[in-house]
Design an enzyme around this catalytic site. Structure first.
Site, PDB file in Angstrom:
ATOM      1  N   ASP A 178      31.979  43.658  30.456  1.00 53.81           N
ATOM      2  CA  ASP A 178      31.053  44.356  31.349  1.00 53.81           C
ATOM      3  C   ASP A 178      29.650  43.808  31.113  1.00 53.81           C
ATOM      4  O   ASP A 178      29.165  43.835  29.979  1.00 53.81           O
ATOM      5  CB  ASP A 178      31.126  45.858  31.025  1.00 53.81           C
ATOM      6  CG  ASP A 178      30.097  46.658  31.798  1.00 53.81           C
ATOM      7  OD1 ASP A 178      29.624  46.157  32.839  1.00 53.81           O
ATOM      8  OD2 ASP A 178      29.770  47.783  31.360  1.00 53.81           O
ATOM      9  N   ASN A 181      26.873  44.864  33.036  1.00 51.37           N
ATOM     10  CA  ASN A 181      25.772  45.721  33.509  1.00 51.37           C
ATOM     11  C   ASN A 181      25.836  47.168  33.017  1.00 51.37           C
ATOM     12  O   ASN A 181      25.141  48.040  33.517  1.00 51.37           O
ATOM     13  CB  ASN A 181      25.702  45.699  35.047  1.00 51.37           C
ATOM     14  CG  ASN A 181      26.967  46.275  35.676  1.00 51.37           C
ATOM     15  OD1 ASN A 181      27.906  46.645  34.950  1.00 51.37           O
ATOM     16  ND2 ASN A 181      27.003  46.363  36.988  1.00 51.37           N
ATOM     17  N   ASP A 232      28.077  49.545  33.250  1.00 49.61           N
ATOM     18  CA  ASP A 232      28.713  50.660  33.982  1.00 49.61           C
ATOM     19  C   ASP A 232      30.107  50.975  33.427  1.00 49.61           C
ATOM     20  O   ASP A 232      30.831  51.806  33.973  1.00 49.61           O
ATOM     21  CB  ASP A 232      28.777  50.375  35.494  1.00 49.61           C
ATOM     22  CG  ASP A 232      29.697  49.209  35.837  1.00 49.61           C
ATOM     23  OD1 ASP A 232      30.233  48.574  34.911  1.00 49.61           O
ATOM     24  OD2 ASP A 232      29.871  48.928  37.038  1.00 49.61           O
ATOM     25  N   ASP A 272      33.187  42.859  34.813  1.00 44.09           N
ATOM     26  CA  ASP A 272      32.728  42.326  36.097  1.00 44.09           C
ATOM     27  C   ASP A 272      32.652  40.801  36.072  1.00 44.09           C
ATOM     28  O   ASP A 272      32.888  40.169  35.043  1.00 44.09           O
ATOM     29  CB  ASP A 272      31.373  42.949  36.468  1.00 44.09           C
ATOM     30  CG  ASP A 272      30.400  42.925  35.304  1.00 44.09           C
ATOM     31  OD1 ASP A 272      30.333  41.879  34.637  1.00 44.09           O
ATOM     32  OD2 ASP A 272      29.728  43.952  35.038  1.00 44.09           O
ATOM     33  N   ASP A 281      44.525  36.209  42.833  1.00 45.47           N
ATOM     34  CA  ASP A 281      45.679  37.059  43.110  1.00 45.47           C
ATOM     35  C   ASP A 281      45.772  37.258  44.618  1.00 45.47           C
ATOM     36  O   ASP A 281      44.759  37.478  45.285  1.00 45.47           O
ATOM     37  CB  ASP A 281      45.485  38.419  42.420  1.00 45.47           C
ATOM     38  CG  ASP A 281      46.744  38.886  41.731  1.00 45.47           C
ATOM     39  OD1 ASP A 281      47.762  39.053  42.428  1.00 45.47           O
ATOM     40  OD2 ASP A 281      46.717  39.102  40.499  1.00 45.47           O
ATOM     41  N   ASP A 308      51.415  38.491  44.378  1.00 47.31           N
ATOM     42  CA  ASP A 308      51.914  39.784  43.932  1.00 47.31           C
ATOM     43  C   ASP A 308      53.229  40.156  44.634  1.00 47.31           C
ATOM     44  O   ASP A 308      53.308  40.066  45.872  1.00 47.31           O
ATOM     45  CB  ASP A 308      50.840  40.827  44.276  1.00 47.31           C
ATOM     46  CG  ASP A 308      51.076  42.165  43.603  1.00 47.31           C
ATOM     47  OD1 ASP A 308      51.029  42.217  42.371  1.00 47.31           O
ATOM     48  OD2 ASP A 308      51.311  43.156  44.329  1.00 47.31           O
ATOM     49  N   GLU A 313      55.110  36.374  41.893  1.00 48.88           N
ATOM     50  CA  GLU A 313      55.660  37.427  41.044  1.00 48.88           C
ATOM     51  C   GLU A 313      56.931  37.920  41.722  1.00 48.88           C
ATOM     52  O   GLU A 313      56.883  38.412  42.850  1.00 48.88           O
ATOM     53  CB  GLU A 313      54.652  38.564  40.902  1.00 48.88           C
ATOM     54  CG  GLU A 313      55.101  39.584  39.871  1.00 48.88           C
ATOM     55  CD  GLU A 313      54.512  40.978  40.082  1.00 48.88           C
ATOM     56  OE1 GLU A 313      54.458  41.736  39.109  1.00 48.88           O
ATOM     57  OE2 GLU A 313      54.130  41.314  41.220  1.00 48.88           O
ATOM     58  N   HIS A 319      49.205  42.063  32.479  1.00 46.06           N
ATOM     59  CA  HIS A 319      48.526  43.355  32.643  1.00 46.06           C
ATOM     60  C   HIS A 319      49.489  44.500  32.950  1.00 46.06           C
ATOM     61  O   HIS A 319      49.064  45.648  33.011  1.00 46.06           O
ATOM     62  CB  HIS A 319      47.492  43.235  33.767  1.00 46.06           C
ATOM     63  CG  HIS A 319      48.134  42.966  35.093  1.00 46.06           C
ATOM     64  ND1 HIS A 319      48.811  41.795  35.369  1.00 46.06           N
ATOM     65  CD2 HIS A 319      48.239  43.726  36.203  1.00 46.06           C
ATOM     66  CE1 HIS A 319      49.302  41.853  36.592  1.00 46.06           C
ATOM     67  NE2 HIS A 319      48.966  43.016  37.119  1.00 46.06           N
ATOM     68  N   ASP A 320      50.766  44.205  33.189  1.00 36.45           N
ATOM     69  CA  ASP A 320      51.757  45.250  33.474  1.00 36.45           C
ATOM     70  C   ASP A 320      52.698  45.488  32.300  1.00 36.45           C
ATOM     71  O   ASP A 320      53.634  46.292  32.416  1.00 36.45           O
ATOM     72  CB  ASP A 320      52.643  44.836  34.667  1.00 36.45           C
ATOM     73  CG  ASP A 320      51.864  44.754  35.960  1.00 36.45           C
ATOM     74  OD1 ASP A 320      50.894  45.496  36.129  1.00 36.45           O
ATOM     75  OD2 ASP A 320      52.254  43.917  36.812  1.00 36.45           O
TER      76      ASP A 320
HETATM   77  C1  NOJ Z   1      52.480  43.942  40.561  1.00 34.28           C
HETATM   78  C2  NOJ Z   1      51.158  43.974  39.885  1.00 34.28           C
HETATM   79  O1  NOJ Z   1      51.167  43.071  38.829  1.00 34.28           O
HETATM   80  C3  NOJ Z   1      50.927  45.397  39.461  1.00 34.28           C
HETATM   81  O2  NOJ Z   1      49.827  45.538  38.607  1.00 34.28           O
HETATM   82  C4  NOJ Z   1      50.785  46.230  40.711  1.00 34.28           C
HETATM   83  O3  NOJ Z   1      50.713  47.583  40.354  1.00 34.28           O
HETATM   84  C5  NOJ Z   1      51.970  46.046  41.653  1.00 34.28           C
HETATM   85  N1  NOJ Z   1      52.386  44.687  41.769  1.00 34.28           N
HETATM   86  C6  NOJ Z   1      51.614  46.529  43.026  1.00 34.28           C
HETATM   87  O4  NOJ Z   1      50.655  45.685  43.604  1.00 34.28           O
END
Ligand code: NOJ
Length: 560
Positions: free
Chosen positions: A21, A23, A25, A29, A98, A199, A256, A329-330
């Site tokens: 970050d 700034n 908040d 960013d 993405d 995605d 993905e 990230h998932d």
């Molecule tokens: C896969 C993404 O990696 C995930 O973070 C997202 O929640 C779902 N697709 C829906 O876009």
């Protein structure tokens, strides 16, 4: 085999909200990323995949896009983006954006219009259906709990949303939708970006008729996955996209694709089919899921791990290419899931990295992985931010499932494990923000942070740096064939890489105890060079090695 820059590169994935970050908040960013480009250059990566930075109401942290051509307010401005791209390119780092086009946000102007009436010109941009006797059009459940349909009073119809209610699915059957998507892709490519991570791209074609899915006795909803994944027109759409957009640029694409086997994966990445360069396969990410799915956690076996990887290698080796990742990230943090995030955190993080950087394919590093960041255990459900976690917890607690059981599942598999802020130093909030972070920092930040890693020559960071350099200097690591050694071994993952007359042997102890490894007789009298190891190795004697907990070694076998 064709040589390509995206086969030789190493990707670093940035989840901007949690990166840096600038700034105060509390939200990462674009300027925060610019500040850290020298750090990434020093690590050695040459491709950055940026998770969505487009305008979004953030129901699913940017995966719900309300304007594909503008930047999210919290992340900065179009000018910041231009500067980021320029600064990346001046450091020879490429940018992969993405592309989220299975769905938009319900606040996207197309959906706002679509919702107005049945005869609105955007109505057919989405998937609207009549209900059945007061119920949704079919029994599908959403990935984020609840039904996959939401009722809309204005037109007395339902719209399909495979993810949250604020992520209506686009109707790819509509040619106008496809054209809008292709134009938008060109808009970004013409600004000089270097590719897309797409995605859930294998969900864009649904089986006509949208039939009910299988539903177990205890299930609240039916399984729509077989009617949404790898649907009847998905390859036609991707070939069209390739012809109209992708083929016109020298770019990298990775799709993905949940629920894809090597046989199906090949259809997406076979060079001759002109679709994508790579896919992310999820068989590995399901290795510890039981029959009830993601939250039903079961132990995994190393032989299964090897079999999955090898099957994907052989499946794609002639015509395709693999992407290599153990977290994103998932997913939970890889050192917590596949290594040991306590006593052997450093050793096991390095060992797993050795695997990712010496198997055949393009390695993807998820932010924080290079310093061995771990899963987090927040005490209260209120501390979590992820819509998937929050909805699951609510639905399952209403079904009477014990809260402790649910929290345990979240600790192991929740997406917020990967989304806590990057731990830059030991100052307040780990140096991520001067404000209040949008999600709490992992309490272990005083011990695990970038500043410390950079001060310690034996850190995980420098080990990654070395692996990336080795890969750049040795074509065999990129292009060499693969051969498994001692496949049935449940503790050691060993394999050879062969290229022209060169040979590498990689030996990885996936076990937290000393473990014996015997080299194949063919190699025993050969001279070897140790290219890298996560422990001090005294000599080059390769007869009957005792590998220490999570030890990794990569040897080059000399031909004489
Ligand atoms: C896969 C993404 O990696 C995930 O973070 C997202 O929640 C779902 N697709 C829906 O876009």
């Amino acid at each position: 085999m064709n040589k390509n820059w995206w086969k030789e590169g190493v990707v670093y994935q940035i989840y901007p909200r949690s990166f840096k970050d600038s700034n105060g908040d509390g939200i990462g960013d674009l300027r925060g990323i610019i500040e850290k480009l020298d750090y990434l250059k020093n690590l050695g990566v040459n491709i950055i995949w940026l998770c969505p930075v487009y305008k979004s109401p953030n129901d699913d942290n940017g995966y719900d896009i309300s304007d594909y051509r503008d930047i999210m307010d919290e992340f900065g401005t179009k000018e910041d983006f231009n500067e980021l791209l320029k600064e990346m390119h001046s450091r020879d780092i490429k940018l992969i954006m993405d592309l989220v086009v299975n769905h938009t946000s319900d606040e996207h102007k197309w959906f706002v219009e679509s919702k107005k009436s049945k005869d609105n010109q955007y109505r057919d941009y989405y998937i609207w259906r009549d209900g059945k006797d007061g119920n949704p059009p079919n029994n599908w459940g959403s990935f984020f709990s609840g039904s996959a349909w939401k009722y809309d009073e204005t037109s007395d119809q339902y719209y399909l949303h495979l993810f949250s209610t604020k992520q209506p699915d686009l109707n790819w059957e509509n040619e106008k939708v496809r054209k809008e998507v292709y134009d938008m892709m060109k808009f970004w490519l013409d600004q000089g970006i270097d590719g897309f991570r797409m995605d859930v791209i294998n969900l864009i074609s649904k089986v006509p008729g949208l039939p009910d899915g299988d539903k177990g006795e205890d299930d609240l909803y039916g399984n729509g996955f077989p009617f949404t994944a790898n649907g009847p027109r998905v390859h036609e759409y991707l070939q069209e996209m390739n012809k109209k957009v992708l083929s016109k640029y020298d770019i990298m694409t990775v799709g993905e694709t949940p629920g894809v086997t090597p046989e199906i994966g090949k259809l997406y990445v076979d060079n001759d089919r002109n679709e994508l360069n790579m896919v992310f396969q999820f068989e590995m990410m399901e290795i510890d899921s039981g029959e009830e799915g993601k939250w039903d956690i079961v132990p995994w076996r190393l032989t299964t791990f090897k079999n999955i990887m090898y099957k994907w290698y052989t499946g794609l080796k002639e015509k395709g290419w693999n992407s290599l990742f153990l977290n994103n990230h998932d997913q939970p943090r890889m050192v917590s899931r596949f290594g040991n995030d306590k006593k052997y955190r450093v050793e096991s993080a390095k060992m797993l990295a050795t695997f990712l950087h010496t198997w055949q394919g393009t390695p993807y590093i998820y932010q924080g992985e290079e310093i061995g960041m771990t899963n987090v255990e927040f005490k209260n459900i209120e501390d979590y931010r992820d819509i998937e976690i929050i909805n699951m917890f609510k639905e399952k607690s209403e079904q009477g499932i014990d809260k402790d059981v649910l929290m345990k599942a979240i600790y192991a598999k929740g997406r917020d494990n990967a989304r806590t802020p990057i731990q830059w130093d030991s100052s307040n909030n780990a140096g991520f923000t001067s404000g209040e972070p949008w999600i709490a920092v992992n309490p272990n930040y005083k011990e695990i942070n970038v500043e410390k890693a950079l001060e310690d020559k034996n850190s995980i960071f420098y080990y990654y740096q070395k692996l990336i350099k080795l890969r750049k200097e040795n074509e065999i690591i990129v292009y060499g064939d693969l051969e498994l050694i001692d496949r049935e071994n449940e503790s050691i993952f060993a394999y050879a890489r062969n290229y022209n007359d060169e040979k590498l042997i990689v030996i990885l102890n996936f076990y937290g105890e000393n473990t014996k490894f015997k080299f194949h007789e063919d190699f025993q009298d050969k001279k070897v060079n140790l290219l890298i190891s996560n422990y001090e190795v005294e000599d080059n004697n390769i007869n009957d090695i005792i590998l220490r907990p999570y030890e990794a070694r990569v040897y080059k076998i000399n031909s004489k």
